[in-house]
Scaffold this active site. Structure first.
Site, PDB file in Angstrom:
ATOM      1  N   ALA A  17      -9.637  12.378  45.617  1.00  0.00           N
ATOM      2  CA  ALA A  17      -9.060  11.030  45.700  1.00  0.00           C
ATOM      3  C   ALA A  17      -9.965  10.068  46.449  1.00  0.00           C
ATOM      4  CB  ALA A  17      -7.724  11.111  46.417  1.00  0.00           C
ATOM      5  N   TYR A  82     -13.817  25.601  42.164  1.00  0.00           N
ATOM      6  CA  TYR A  82     -14.042  25.830  43.597  1.00  0.00           C
ATOM      7  C   TYR A  82     -15.027  26.986  43.826  1.00  0.00           C
ATOM      8  CZ  TYR A  82      -9.635  23.322  44.931  1.00  0.00           C
ATOM      9  OH  TYR A  82      -8.636  22.415  45.143  1.00  0.00           O
ATOM     10  N   HIS A  96      -3.441  23.582  49.198  1.00  0.00           N
ATOM     11  CA  HIS A  96      -3.278  22.606  48.104  1.00  0.00           C
ATOM     12  C   HIS A  96      -1.799  22.236  47.993  1.00  0.00           C
ATOM     13  CE1 HIS A  96      -3.754  20.676  44.185  1.00  0.00           C
ATOM     14  NE2 HIS A  96      -5.069  20.777  44.339  1.00  0.00           N
ATOM     15  N   ASP A  99       1.627  20.954  43.268  1.00  0.00           N
ATOM     16  CA  ASP A  99       1.694  20.243  41.984  1.00  0.00           C
ATOM     17  C   ASP A  99       0.670  20.755  40.981  1.00  0.00           C
ATOM     18  OD1 ASP A  99      -0.077  19.188  43.934  1.00  0.00           O
ATOM     19  OD2 ASP A  99      -0.539  17.533  42.584  1.00  0.00           O
ATOM     20  N   THR A 129       4.151  15.855  48.328  1.00  0.00           N
ATOM     21  CA  THR A 129       4.901  14.823  49.060  1.00  0.00           C
ATOM     22  C   THR A 129       5.645  13.927  48.066  1.00  0.00           C
ATOM     23  OG1 THR A 129       3.112  14.829  50.651  1.00  0.00           O
ATOM     24  CG2 THR A 129       4.699  13.003  50.809  1.00  0.00           C
ATOM     25  N   GLY A 131       7.689  10.854  46.502  1.00  0.00           N
ATOM     26  CA  GLY A 131       7.678   9.408  46.724  1.00  0.00           C
ATOM     27  C   GLY A 131       6.280   8.805  46.741  1.00  0.00           C
ATOM     28  N   ASP A 211     -18.198  -8.177   6.378  1.00  0.00           N
ATOM     29  CA  ASP A 211     -18.973  -8.002   7.622  1.00  0.00           C
ATOM     30  C   ASP A 211     -20.329  -8.707   7.491  1.00  0.00           C
ATOM     31  OD1 ASP A 211     -19.993  -7.004  10.008  1.00  0.00           O
ATOM     32  OD2 ASP A 211     -20.408  -4.999   9.199  1.00  0.00           O
TER      33      ASP A 211
HETATM   34  C1  SPV Z   1     -20.112  -1.856  13.079  1.00  0.00           C
HETATM   35  O1  SPV Z   1     -19.274  -1.040  13.453  1.00  0.00           O
HETATM   36  O2  SPV Z   1     -19.830  -2.992  12.698  1.00  0.00           O
HETATM   37  C2  SPV Z   1     -21.541  -1.505  13.063  1.00  0.00           C
HETATM   38  C3  SPV Z   1     -21.914  -0.091  12.958  1.00  0.00           C
HETATM   39  O3  SPV Z   1     -22.356  -2.393  13.097  1.00  0.00           O
HETATM   40  S1  SPV Z   1     -22.186   0.224  11.310  1.00  0.00           S
HETATM   41  O4  SPV Z   1     -21.019  -0.214  10.550  1.00  0.00           O
HETATM   42  O5  SPV Z   1     -22.432   1.631  11.178  1.00  0.00           O
HETATM   43  O6  SPV Z   1     -23.352  -0.545  10.903  1.00  0.00           O
HETATM   44 MG    MG Z   2     -21.591  -4.292  12.878  1.00  0.00          MG
END
Ligand code: SPV
Ligand code: MG
Length: 439
Positions: A17, A82, A96, A99, A129, A131, A211
């Site tokens: 922690a 460990y 320990h 939990d 503990t 809470g 794209d």
């Molecule tokens: C996308 O995830 O848009 C990328 C990766 O450019 S790829 O599609 O593999 O080109």
């Molecule tokens: Mg891309």
């Protein structure tokens, strides 16, 4: 519980922690009643492999525990197991909370019991503990743990601490939540995604657009904000070609301000086509020195130390070969690129392996990003072994969501009612409880 000769007995308590609460103090104080307490502090890299990055690094955590009056000594525990420390220190007791009897830590517990049995040590467990819950404290601290500065820095911190970073596409708030929260237990280890990829292909496709850099940065930023609002993991943005250098420098600062960790830009020019078309589409490579200028301008414009500009090599996609990719990689690194991404649509992955082998000869420490959509028979460990540092599953949530939605729509048309899709759908009750309201 106090023992005769308590000062001669030794007690080992491992701590991972960084936010210390009364539960930890209780365990340490109870341990001190049994003997001299040795605290084993888990190292940052070990913690990073099974829970969130520690906010306080190892040295700070070590100092905190050294200053506790109930602690005699602090040592380093550099594995989740460990075993090494127990065999070396042979403590009379391991202490320990109770939990860990079930769940992910139960394997570790079993191993501790075996090792203690080797030399006659004893495991002492105290009731957890009630809470206080580390998870609850983490949840309440989210606004502090998730400032843009902290979030942006996470990717670089992870790169230092983990052998490789596992990244999944997130294209909206809901898929962001999946990437943030999905966990799988395998061989006693909890596996989860480390970071999110905001893909141009998926962001565009979810909007019903091709794209081709048609979805502009304002829209991409809306997507990023939507994801950021409900998640904490670092974000890597697919920045397409990065656009005009004059615009790129402004965009770098905008992304930094938002808390994005990295942008990847690709060395293509003209109308950008998705790389997975390969040479079936016209893929025009940018002049490497022109592209290097863009990278360099971005690095000069950058205001924070943590933001990363990653240059994506498209030579293999455009059919220009490995020599061209290596040559460009050198030029982009000289221009200040923080990492490179090498892309390929070949299924066997051979050209990726060849590239990595030769790249590592001159750039042993520059992180390499891989997108194994085509060469997906390699495991992450194998890709890491080959030299990959960031592994991106670039489109798999989109690709699994679309056929499922299509199938449902078709079935409803076919049967003229929705009863037949019941088994493919989550219940309304599940939908309603999917995202709990904040209290
Ligand atoms: C996308 O995830 O848009 C990328 C990766 O450019 S790829 O599609 O593999 O080109
Ligand atoms: Mg891309």
């Amino acid at each position: 519980m106090k023992q005769e000769n308590a000062e001669k007995k030794t007690v080992y308590i491992a701590v991972s922690a960084d936010i210390i609460h009364s539960g930890h103090i209780n365990i340490i104080e109870k341990g001190a009643e049994l003997g001299e307490v040795i605290v084993g502090i888990l190292t940052d890299d070990v913690i990073a492999t099974y829970k969130r990055l520690p906010i306080l690094d190892f040295e700070v955590r070590k100092r905190i525990f050294e200053s506790l009056k109930s602690v005699s000594r602090v040592v380093r525990q550099d594995t989740l197991s460990y075993a090494k420390n127990l065999r070396e220190l042979k403590p009379d007791y391991v202490v320990h909370g109770d939990d860990w009897k079930t769940g992910i830590q139960s394997n570790i517990r079993a191993e501790v019991l075996n090792i203690l049995a080797e030399y006659g040590g004893e495991l002492v467990e105290f009731p957890y503990t009630s809470g206080v819950s580390g998870t609850e404290i983490d949840y309440r601290l989210r606004p502090i743990l998730n400032t843009p500065d902290i979030r942006r820095a996470k990717l670089r911190r992870m790169l230092k601490l983990k052998p490789y970073i596992r990244v999944m596409e997130a294209s909206n708030g809901l898929s962001g939540l999946i990437v943030e929260n999905v966990k799988v237990e395998k061989e006693g280890e909890i596996k989860e995604f480390d970071a999110m990829w905001v893909s141009s292909l998926c962001d565009s496709s979810f909007k019903g657009k091709p794209d081709i850099e048609l979805v502009d940065l304002t829209s991409r930023i809306n997507t990023i904000n939507e994801i950021m609002e409900v998640t904490t993991k670092p974000i890597i943005l697919d920045g397409d070609t990065g656009g005009r250098t004059e615009h790129f420098i402004y965009n770098v600062r905008t992304l930094e301000r938002l808390g994005v960790s990295a942008i990847i830009i690709e060395d293509k020019t003209g109308l950008k086509q998705n790389s997975l078309f390969g040479t079936d589409a016209v893929q025009v490579l940018d002049d490497p020195y022109e592209f290097a200028k863009k990278i360099n301008a971005g690095k000069q414009a950058q205001l924070t130390r943590d933001f990363m500009i990653i240059s994506r090599l498209e030579s293999l996609i455009a059919g220009a070969g490995i020599d061209d990719a290596l040559n460009r990689a050198k030029i982009y690194i000289d221009a200040g690129a923080d990492a490179v991404m090498i892309h390929s649509k070949e299924k066997d992955g051979k050209e990726i392996a060849d590239f990595l082998k030769r790249f590592r000869e001159f750039a042993p420490h520059i992180p390499v990003v891989l997108v194994p959509t085509s060469y997906n028979h390699f495991t992450e460990e194998e890709l890491c072994e080959m030299g990959g540092n960031i592994i991106i599953y670039a489109n798999h949530l989109l690709r699994s969501a679309y056929p499922a939605m299509l199938r449902t729509a078709e079935k409803i048309l076919k049967y003229g009612r929705s009863k037949e899709v019941d088994q493919d759908c989550m219940s309304i009750k599940e939908v309603l409880s999917l995202i709990p309201e904040e209290k």
